[in-house]
Design an enzyme around this catalytic site. Structure first.
Site, PDB file in Angstrom:
ATOM      1  N   ASP A 538       0.792  -1.228   0.000  1.00  0.00           N
ATOM      2  CA  ASP A 538       0.000   0.000   0.000  1.00  0.00           C
ATOM      3  C   ASP A 538       0.828   1.284   0.000  1.00  0.00           C
ATOM      4  O   ASP A 538       1.231   1.768  -1.045  1.00  0.00           O
ATOM      5  CB  ASP A 538      -0.983  -0.013   1.172  1.00  0.00           C
ATOM      6  N   GLU A 769      -3.778  -7.045  13.223  1.00  0.00           N
ATOM      7  CA  GLU A 769      -3.299  -6.836  11.860  1.00  0.00           C
ATOM      8  C   GLU A 769      -1.827  -6.443  11.833  1.00  0.00           C
ATOM      9  O   GLU A 769      -1.067  -6.860  10.958  1.00  0.00           O
ATOM     10  CB  GLU A 769      -4.151  -5.741  11.198  1.00  0.00           C
TER      11      GLU A 769
END
Length: 799
Positions: A538, A769
């Site tokens: 990302d 995460e």
């Protein structure tokens, strides 16, 4: 010209020069029309291929997921977005589920990370026949358990047990448990009422299940067999879509019901009305819901019995029989877990073993079966198109945030699944390859069906045909390859070759054997560094100004891995490994790797592109529009130095890829620099794992936009740390001058990663995460038992 005159008859009157044929004049209307037609044809052809499935035979043979061919995996907890529910691996499955309401609080149904229960997650789940989940919601403790029982031609029977307790002193609120069954476009449900008020059972028929009965047994006290007092309501309604179930039930609640235990005060509570629906919306299916309102503690059981299993059934799986079955399955799970991972033999404590069991169980409990159409767009088309109808059996990264399929996540999931249940992992891998279109492209995010789409922000629904994702499925295939059946590999081979060919063709870089991720953010002024979603990393810093001259190091390494695995696949199938072995050899050439990606000024490997080192976000106030309120200031990018072709000075995960995927030789002179950067606290080392970006980087923990906090800019991510452990373990067991340094680094990194993840799970009840590099605290989505569950393999030292 003389010959021309002779053909016209000597020296007679000269004719006008012959005009060039009209169709060759690029400005002629006919030529323009032909060009337009050709362009339109090209667009139509590209759009057609975009939504056309790949012509190779399917990787998942038709009928192989049905109840006769695969009874073990037919029923399952394949609805990862709900706290507890089951369905079959069928496109239009009958679904079952649980909701609950502590009166005075909110209705619980779908997994939430913001305002949901304090803890929830599977503590045991074998991915096949059995599971145990624990949920803590305020003072309420729920334990949800299920057992499947084979038999018949339609997937057999199953039973649920839900145990409710309350903690602490003082009166607890009334508790309502809502058990439901719903159809999604096919099948019929018929209520069976007791005394006209209590939904005692549901008789149903569907194409995949045949005839079945779902029985709701009266509640009992914990450890008791006598019924416990409860009030009952039921709801029969049409369903406009499974994604509207929560809304439908909420709208059906009325404060008109009365809880009247003998000798106790009466209390009003919210109960569902008998019939309902959402006004003005035509139903697509049926919903029958059984509401039980009571005071905890209590035990409730639900039993599904298949009509075709009646002859093989020894008795109803309820009460003592269900308790005995749950105990047998729990003991079998613990034995299988130890036989598979050997953590007890390695000296892991009971709490550490329970942590590892929960991590595996959450991954298995996050498996989902999805059906629907993706929304696709070709870069040459302005209009999105619905993709072909598809099904997908996959693990989900997060039940709360990402309850759907993600391509590069799945390769990491399969590394653990392949160790626990190789046949299950092979099935999931085959499902992913069947999503491939005629060009060999697989969309990176799979949003199939209304339930999945309802959880996705609209801007992320559309999948762009130029966008790739790391081919991590090949990591899993490498692990599965030695023992996979040859017929299975032959089915996969054409699709794997097509996928690799698509990557090689569409993600090619500016020079031979270089590669570039497509689809970087186009509006560069909005971003400190335009994102590269295709890479999976990302906002990891790349060249500040996206261009066709970029060379992306991580993609080059993924392609080297892919070529190596496809060469091994060809050899396993008895086929010539060329050209894959040739490409793998070329991409593993350390001298060429250095020429394309070694940045001397960084002392590490790096991307190359059109890059400026003087970039920052600054507040900017847009020009006012007459007659309107002054616009709010915005963060916009400011470039204080013109970009030029250079290496990108971002030391972090991307820099490590030649090591992570073990392209560097064990005697490489560049290996010490990477090992040193990994161990340096000023660079990547933390007591909790390797951070994603060096602490002395100008992008470290920097926002990418006003609304875009740092993501891959410093936090500790488990998937890349696992790759690092895997690589260090490999270098530690390979002869070379840096063997001892790699071994020491491996031991320290493994200890740091595992210890912190265990500590955070003990404190919060979740896998996360990512983990904060400053103190190890869990960050981002939770629960996140996708690739974070790889901690089990790290504990087992199974790479």
């Amino acid at each position: 010209m003389a010959g021309e005159r002779r053909r016209r008859g000597g020296d007679g009157p000269r004719e006008r020069p012959r005009e060039r044929p009209r169709e060759r004049d690029p400005k002629h209307p006919l030529a323009l029309g032909l060009v337009a037609a050709a362009t339109e044809w090209s667009r139509w052809s590209e759009a057609s291929r975009l939504v056309t499935p790949h012509p190779a035979p399917p990787a998942v043979p038709p009928g192989s997921t049905g109840p006769l061919a695969s009874p073990t995996y037919f029923w399952g907890t394949y609805r990862p977005h709900v706290y507890f529910g089951m369905k079959t691996r069928s496109p239009r499955s009958v679904v079952t589920g649980l909701m609950w309401l502590q009166h005075g609080g909110g209705l619980r149904h779908t997994c939430e990370s913001g305002d949901g229960p304090a803890r929830y997650g599977w503590v045991m789940h074998d991915g096949e026949n059995f599971g145990v989940q624990e949920i803590r919601d305020g003072r309420l403790l729920l334990r949800t358990e299920f057992v499947k029982q084979p038999g018949g031609d339609h997937g057999g029977d199953w039973s649920w047990r839900v145990t409710a307790r309350t903690e602490g002193k003082g009166p607890a609120p009334l508790l309502s448990l809502f058990f439901y069954v719903a159809t999604d476009g096919q099948g019929e449900l018929r209520p069976v009422l007791h005394n006209g008020t209590r939904l005692a059972a549901v008789e149903g028929t569907s194409e995949e299940l045949g005839n079945f009965t779902l029985t709701f047994l009266p509640p009992t006290g914990e450890g008791e067999e006598e019924p416990k007092y409860a009030s009952y309501n039921f709801l029969a309604a049409g369903v406009p879509g499974l994604h509207r179930l929560t809304e439908l039930v909420q709208r059906s609640l009325r404060e008109a019901s009365l809880f009247s235990p003998p000798g106790r005060p009466r209390r009003h509570y919210l109960g569902v009305s008998r019939t309902g629906g959402l006004p003005g919306e035509p139903p697509q299916g049926q919903l029958l819901l059984h509401q039980v309102t009571l005071e905890a503690p209590a035990v409730l059981e639900v039993v599904l019995e298949s009509g075709s299993a009646a002859g093989a059934r020894r008795g109803r799986l309820a009460g003592q029989a269900l308790g005995a079955a749950l105990a047998r399955h729990a003991a079998a799970f613990e034995r299988r877990f130890e036989d598979t991972f050997g953590l007890g033999a390695r000296g892991a404590t009971p709490p550490q073993r329970r942590f590892a069991q929960a991590a595996l169980s959450e991954l298995l409990g996050g498996l989902g079966f999805f059906h629907g159409r993706s929304l696709l767009r070709s870069e040459r088309s302005s209009e999105p198109l619905p993709g072909p109808e598809a099904v997908l059996f996959t693990a989900a990264p997060s039940r709360s945030c990402f309850p759907r399929g993600f391509l590069w996540d799945e390769g990491f999931h399969l590394l653990l699944l392949a160790r626990w249940a190789p046949a299950l992992a092979r099935d999931v891998l085959a499902h992913w390859l069947d999503l491939m279109n005629a060009d060999g492209w697989i969309p990176r995010e799979q949003i199939l069906g209304d339930e999945a789409r309802a959880r996705v922000p609209p801007e992320f629904v559309l999948q762009h045909s130029e966008t790739a994702n790391p081919p991590t499925l090949l990591l899993a295939l490498e692990r599965l390859l030695p023992d996979a059946p040859l017929p299975y590999l032959r089915r996969l081979s054409p699709r794997l070759r097509a996928w690799f060919s698509w990557l090689n063709r569409t993600q090619a870089g500016p020079e031979p054997l270089t590669f570039r991720w497509r689809g970087r953010d186009a509006d560069a002024e909005r971003f400190l560094n335009p994102k590269t979603l295709a890479s999976g990393l990302d906002d990891y810093p790349r060249a500040s100004h996206p261009s066709e001259q970029e060379r992306h190091l991580d993609l080059r390494c993924w392609m080297a891995l892919g070529a190596r695995v496809l060469a091994a696949l060809a050899e396993r199938l008895g086929e010539p490994p060329e050209p894959y072995s040739d490409m793998a050899l070329a991409l593993s050439d350390n001298a060429l790797l250095e020429r394309h990606h070694w940045a001397p000024e960084l002392g590490a490997f790096a991307d190359f592109g059109n890059h400026s080192t003087a970039v920052a976000l600054r507040w900017h106030r847009p020009a006012p529009v007459p007659g309107q309120a002054p616009p709010a200031p915005r963060l916009r990018r400011e470039v204080r130095e013109a970009p030029r072709p250079r290496f990108v000075g971002a030391l972090g995960y991307v820099s490590l890829f030649p090591l992570l995927l073990q392209l560097l030789r064990a005697d490489s002179p560049r290996l010490p620099a990477l090992l040193g950067a990994m161990r340096s606290e000023a660079k990547l080392w933390t007591p909790f794992g390797l951070r994603s970006l060096a602490r002395d980087s100008p992008w470290y923990l920097q926002r990418n936009t006003e609304h875009d906090p740092p993501y891959w800019r410093g936090s500790v991510w488990v998937n890349v740390n696992f790759l690092a452990l895997r690589a260090l373990h490999g270098y530690a067991h390979t002869a070379g001058p840096h063997r001892e340094q790699a071994a020491q680094l491996y031991r320290e990194l493994r200890h740091n990663l595992v210890t912190n993840m265990f500590r955070q799970h003990e404190a919060t009840g979740f896998l996360w995460e990512q983990y904060r590099d400053s103190d190890g605290a869990g960050q981002g989505c939770h629960p996140f038992a996708g690739w974070s569950a790889l901690v089990v393999l790290a504990m087992a030292e199974d790479y």
